[in-house]
Design an enzyme around this catalytic site. Structure first.
Site, PDB file in Angstrom:
ATOM      1  N   HIS A 174       0.863  -1.191   0.000  1.00  0.00           N
ATOM      2  CA  HIS A 174       0.000   0.000   0.000  1.00  0.00           C
ATOM      3  C   HIS A 174       0.892   1.230   0.000  1.00  0.00           C
ATOM      4  CE1 HIS A 174      -3.546  -2.502   1.666  1.00  0.00           C
ATOM      5  NE2 HIS A 174      -3.658  -2.329   0.370  1.00  0.00           N
ATOM      6  N   GLU A 177       1.697   3.840   2.999  1.00  0.00           N
ATOM      7  CA  GLU A 177       2.140   3.333   4.299  1.00  0.00           C
ATOM      8  C   GLU A 177       3.667   3.402   4.406  1.00  0.00           C
ATOM      9  OE1 GLU A 177       0.045  -0.431   4.352  1.00  0.00           O
ATOM     10  OE2 GLU A 177      -1.893   0.580   4.276  1.00  0.00           O
TER      11      GLU A 177
HETATM   12 ZN   LIG Z   1      -1.996  -1.607   4.110  1.00  0.00          ZN
END
Ligand SMILES: [Zn+2]
Length: 422
Positions: A174, A177
């Protein structure tokens, strides 16, 4: 004619400026909404799907965090009042957190890699090159593959001797992050340089496969354009929205039980088909090729401070549930003993967070037979969310190594570190 060219030139410059402009989050707030049931949780999740002015930051048992544009405060207020859900401001201005995150760059020495600020992909790659050059006997480069935008996806293997059990770390799938890749690079450095006897044992008696940034396109995009970007950057044919959630794109119970979305504009869009995202396919192919060498799979995420075991796609418990929980508890207990008192909870993904299908932890567990497989959601619990201040990177890394030492110890005690290959 000349004038025409001049106008075109000015237009081109203007477009370049607009193109380079970063998305701003001035006066965007993040609200914490306490929910009493799955239905209430779903109500807020659905609101987040309605408009770009809402963005889901966290959805878990009893608590949903949602980022809202200033224009939509009233709508959120009315909505939550209708359902009698208490609303609490967690972040009062997202842009000021983003600005704060950048400040340390100016004061930091830009020429040395470290863990007092966050770095763009080019610096992380330079760090890996530097490490590979410095430790040629125990490190090797892993070519995971190529992203949609033709970036290299890089990993590193650390191996001090033959016959070690293997630990795989996937990080920054992701894009937003950032603490995950900061932790992964710190861990690489720690495994190679620490003089602590326990860390030396951890480093030298296991083979480490670490991919600091898997979603390279998304990560680059968070640095150049939109700090809050989560997904990949591959366009979707039939939609104006870009990218899929790579952690819903693995070929394991893909799209089952509403564990992902079929709407390309959602943050949890599963992609057009399993492995539609080249980054996910590349990682899966590599892991499959060495699965006999892997005993533990860890996927680094943020935020929420929780270890999530399989399954995400069903409430049915995995067969070694007790062991998965005992190992997660060891991590949690060890971290809690540090002066920072960071509290990690644990459970299965579907129970502790929400239904999630096609995620790394499930795929590694169910399709690759890696019996200890976790998503680890790092600091914090929402005060800063995805924009964890750089000053917390090092304390968080201390948490992580303490947790990993305990996790691996417990895994060994329970017999999970036996070498599977002859
Ligand atoms: Zn994540």
């Amino acid at each position: 004619m000349k004038r025409h060219i001049l106008v075109l030139a000015v237009l081109a410059i203007l477009m370049a400026i607009v193109g380079a402009t970063k998305v701003r989050y001035d006066n965007y707030k993040v609200f914490k909404i306490r929910t009493k049931s799955l239905e209430q949780q779903k109500l807020i999740e659905n609101l987040a799907k309605e408009s770009k002015s809402f963005n889901l930051w966290h959805s878990g048992k009893g608590e949903v965090h949602i980022m809202v544009s200033p224009q939509k405060f009233i709508q959120l207020q009315n909505y939550t009042q209708t359902f009698n859900l208490p609303l609490e401001v967690m972040v009062s201005n997202v842009q000021s957190l983003i600005d704060g995150e950048q400040i340390s760059k100016a004061t930091d020495n830009a020429h040395t890699f470290g863990w007092t600020r966050y770095y763009p992909l080019s610096a992380i790659e330079a760090f890996l090159d530097d490490i590979l050059a410095k430790y040629p006997d125990v490190t090797s480069h892993i070519d995971i593959g190529t992203s949609y935008e033709r970036r290299k996806i890089r990993g590193i293997k650390i191996s001090y001797k033959e016959g070690n059990p293997g630990i795989f770390i996937e990080s920054n799938i992701h894009a937003r992050e950032w603490i995950t890749s900061a932790t992964a690079t710190w861990l690489i450095n720690e495994l190679l340089t620490s003089t602590d006897a326990n860390v030396r044992k951890l480093a030298e008696n296991h083979d480490w496969y670490i991919v600091p940034v898997l979603n390279v396109d998304g990560f680059a995009y968070t640095h150049t354009t939109d700090r809050m970007w989560r997904k990949t950057r591959q366009p979707v044919n039939f939609s104006p929205c870009i990218g899929a959630d790579p952690n819903r794109n693995y070929n394991s119970h893909w799209m089952e039980n509403n564990g992902a979305s079929s709407n390309p504009c959602d943050e949890t869009y599963a992609g057009t088909h399993p492995f539609s995202e080249p980054e996910v396919k590349a990682l899966a192919d590599y892991v499959t090729s060495i699965k006999e060498r892997l005993n533990i799979m860890l996927a680094f995420h943020s935020y929420s401070q929780v270890l999530l075991s399989p399954h995400g796609w069903t409430k049915e418990l995995p067969t070694n549930f007790d062991h998965l929980m005992a190992v997660a508890k060891a991590y949690s207990d060890a971290v809690l003993q540090l002066p920072y008192k960071t509290k990690y909870t644990y459970g299965t993904s579907s129970d502790a967070m929400y239904f999630a299908s096609g995620a790394t932890n499930d795929w590694a567990y169910s399709e690759q037979g890696i019996r200890l497989s976790y998503t680890i959601e790092f600091r914090d619990t929402g005060r800063f969310g995805f924009i964890l201040p750089p000053i917390q990177i090092l304390p968080h890394c201390e948490d992580t190594i303490a947790g990993l030492l305990a996790l691996v110890d417990k895994a060994d005690e329970l017999g999970y570190l036996k070498v599977k290959y002859a």
